[in-house]
Design an enzyme around this catalytic site. Structure first.
Site, short mmCIF file in Angstrom:
data_model
loop_
_atom_site.label_atom_id
_atom_site.label_comp_id
_atom_site.label_asym_id
_atom_site.label_seq_id
_atom_site.Cartn_x
_atom_site.Cartn_y
_atom_site.Cartn_z
N SER A 9 1.34 -5.94 3.71
CA SER A 9 0.14 -5.87 2.89
C SER A 9 -0.49 -7.23 2.66
CB SER A 9 0.46 -5.18 1.56
OG SER A 9 1.69 -5.61 1.08
N HIS A 14 -2.03 -1.27 8.16
CA HIS A 14 -1.73 -1.26 6.73
C HIS A 14 -2.18 0.05 6.09
CE1 HIS A 14 -2.48 -3.08 2.50
NE2 HIS A 14 -1.27 -2.58 2.59
N GLU A 52 -5.92 -0.06 7.31
CA GLU A 52 -6.50 -1.35 7.67
C GLU A 52 -5.85 -1.78 8.98
OE1 GLU A 52 -7.63 -4.57 4.26
OE2 GLU A 52 -5.66 -3.71 4.14
N ASN A 83 -6.38 -5.73 -0.37
CA ASN A 83 -5.63 -6.46 -1.40
C ASN A 83 -6.35 -7.72 -1.85
OD1 ASN A 83 -3.51 -4.75 -2.01
ND2 ASN A 83 -2.36 -5.37 -0.19
N1 CAA Z 1 3.16 11.56 -2.37
C1 CAA Z 1 2.56 12.54 -1.68
N2 CAA Z 1 1.52 13.25 -2.20
C2 CAA Z 1 1.13 12.96 -3.45
C3 CAA Z 1 1.73 11.96 -4.22
C4 CAA Z 1 2.79 11.24 -3.62
N3 CAA Z 1 3.40 10.24 -4.27
N4 CAA Z 1 1.10 11.89 -5.42
C5 CAA Z 1 0.16 12.83 -5.41
N5 CAA Z 1 0.16 13.47 -4.21
C6 CAA Z 1 -0.75 14.52 -3.79
C7 CAA Z 1 -0.56 15.76 -4.61
O1 CAA Z 1 0.45 16.59 -4.07
C8 CAA Z 1 -1.93 16.39 -4.52
O2 CAA Z 1 -2.03 17.07 -3.28
P1 CAA Z 1 -2.92 18.39 -3.10
O3 CAA Z 1 -4.34 17.96 -3.28
O4 CAA Z 1 -2.60 18.86 -1.72
O5 CAA Z 1 -2.49 19.32 -4.18
C9 CAA Z 1 -2.89 15.20 -4.47
O6 CAA Z 1 -2.09 14.08 -4.06
C10 CAA Z 1 -3.50 14.88 -5.82
O7 CAA Z 1 -2.41 14.71 -6.73
P2 CAA Z 1 -2.44 15.13 -8.24
O8 CAA Z 1 -3.45 16.23 -8.45
O9 CAA Z 1 -1.06 15.37 -8.71
O10 CAA Z 1 -2.84 13.83 -9.00
P3 CAA Z 1 -4.17 13.02 -9.04
O11 CAA Z 1 -5.38 13.83 -8.78
O12 CAA Z 1 -4.03 12.27 -10.30
O13 CAA Z 1 -4.03 12.00 -7.81
C11 CAA Z 1 -3.35 10.01 -6.83
C12 CAA Z 1 -2.92 11.19 -7.64
C13 CAA Z 1 -3.82 10.48 -5.45
C14 CAA Z 1 -2.15 9.09 -6.67
C15 CAA Z 1 -4.56 9.30 -7.57
O14 CAA Z 1 -4.17 8.97 -8.87
C16 CAA Z 1 -5.03 8.04 -6.88
O15 CAA Z 1 -5.80 8.10 -5.93
N6 CAA Z 1 -4.58 6.88 -7.39
C17 CAA Z 1 -4.92 5.58 -6.81
C18 CAA Z 1 -4.02 5.33 -5.62
C19 CAA Z 1 -4.32 4.03 -4.96
O16 CAA Z 1 -5.18 3.24 -5.35
N7 CAA Z 1 -3.55 3.74 -3.91
C20 CAA Z 1 -3.65 2.49 -3.21
C21 CAA Z 1 -2.68 1.53 -3.76
S1 CAA Z 1 -2.72 -0.03 -2.93
C22 CAA Z 1 -1.67 0.18 -1.62
O17 CAA Z 1 -1.03 1.17 -1.45
C23 CAA Z 1 -1.59 -0.91 -0.63
C24 CAA Z 1 -0.95 -2.12 -1.00
O18 CAA Z 1 -0.78 -2.96 -0.12
C25 CAA Z 1 -0.51 -2.46 -2.35
#
Ligand code: CAA
Length: 286
Positions: A118, A141, A153, A191
């Site tokens: 990342s 990524h 990415e 990031n």
């Molecule tokens: N693993 C797999 N699937 C997951 C999951 C997980 N950990 N968490 C949630 N899901 C799925 C759920 O099963 C659900 O699927 P369906 O639509 O098929 O039912 C869907 O995601 C939506 O989940 P929820 O309804 O339970 O919850 P939500 O609407 O609050 O969404 C979220 C959860 C998708 C995590 C949302 O909160 C979100 O988009 N958060 C931001 C995530 C983000 O910014 N990620 C990037 C981080 S940076 C990174 O990863 C890179 C780095 O280098 C640091």
């Protein structure tokens, strides 16, 4: 043609990457040096697929077929069969270089090498590989949760060739992911944007501008972010966030990337966010 994949690292990112590769019909060796960790990654995939079945998004036969395509392994020699190697181990340059050097000696010449780093420079990681291998090496990524976030990415190193980036773009399309291309600069695109946001939220907390709840509510309700920045940091893993901020700060030398004291302290005390049960918020175990 990418048919068989070797995914090194079965943690938050690695298990998700293995899941989407197997869902897209590829066979996958999911590797950890400790077999129990590889099996835990595969069990996590089974749990994700079970939830999809329960929601009626996947049938039980397809679930089993996906799972059958994934083998948990502690044998790094399984890389000898790979068309694609994805490395998704913890964010440590020396550890990544050591792993890539071992895999370089095992994988076939046709294999594409992709690191899910990342923040670490693709060119620096490429130095661990034989020169003839470097054109096949790039950054791929993913974002967490990998099965949900539709972005990849793609980071080209100086030596990465077009055949490699074309193959990665075609694979990403098959995985249902949209590709953005980033230069090999610290933190790449996402990031570079995200870490100052998380750091500023942490500094606002340190300065007592608001409570953790109010800072996160500000971003969620006022900016329509799906998660507040402190909850997002907990979700990514505070050790991971700290590692990325350290790379950005060391490589770019700008104050806005300096890891906040509160983050250093939480990590030093073993509070790593969701995975440890506590971070900026608490996560009672079920
Ligand atoms: N693993 C797999 N699937 C997951 C999951 C997980 N950990 N968490 C949630 N899901 C799925 C759920 O099963 C659900 O699927 P369906 O639509 O098929 O039912 C869907 O995601 C939506 O989940 P929820 O309804 O339970 O919850 P939500 O609407 O609050 O969404 C979220 C959860 C998708 C995590 C949302 O909160 C979100 O988009 N958060 C931001 C995530 C983000 O910014 N990620 C990037 C981080 S940076 C990174 O990863 C890179 C780095 O280098 C640091």
């Amino acid at each position: 043609m990418i048919r068989h994949c070797f995914v090194a690292g079965a943690g938050l990112m690695g298990h998700g990457i293995a899941q989407i590769l197997a869902t897209a019909g590829r066979t996958v060796d999911l590797y950890e040096p400790d077999l129990a960790r590889a099996e835990a990654g595969r069990a996590r995939i089974a749990g994700n697929l079970d939830r999809a079945v329960a929601k009626g998004r996947l049938d039980a036969t397809a679930r089993q077929e996906i799972l059958d395509r994934i083998a948990a392994t502690d044998r790094i020699t399984a890389a000898a069969e790979a068309d694609l190697v994805v490395e998704a181990i913890f964010e440590d340059e020396d550890a990544k270089r050591a792993l890539w050097a071992s895999i370089d000696g095992l994988a076939p010449g046709r294999a594409i090498f992709a690191t899910n780093t990342s923040s670490i420079s693709i060119d620096r990681l490429a130095e661990a590989l034989a020169p003839a291998r470097r054109p096949s090496f790039c950054g791929m990524h993913f974002f967490s949760p990998v099965p949900v976030m539709p972005l990849v990415e793609l980071i080209r190193g100086t030596a990465t060739d077009d055949a490699t980036t074309d193959a990665v773009c075609a694979l990403a399309a098959d995985l249902g992911k949209r590709v953005i291309v980033s230069a090999d600069r610290p933190g790449f695109i996402v990031n570079r944007i995200l870490m100052p946001l998380l750091a500023e939220a942490m500094r606002a907390l340190e300065e007592g501008i608001g409570t953790a709840e109010d800072i996160d509510t500000g971003a969620r309700v006022g900016l329509n972010h799906p998660m507040g920045p402190l909850a997002l940091a907990d979700f990514i893993g505070l050790d991971v966030v700290l590692g990325i901020m350290r790379v950005l700060h060391a490589d770019l030398g700008e104050e806005r990337f300096r890891p906040p004291r509160v983050l250093e302290d939480l990590v030093a005390s073993g509070k790593l966010g969701q995975k440890s049960g506590t971070g900026f918020f608490s996560y009672p175990r079920a």
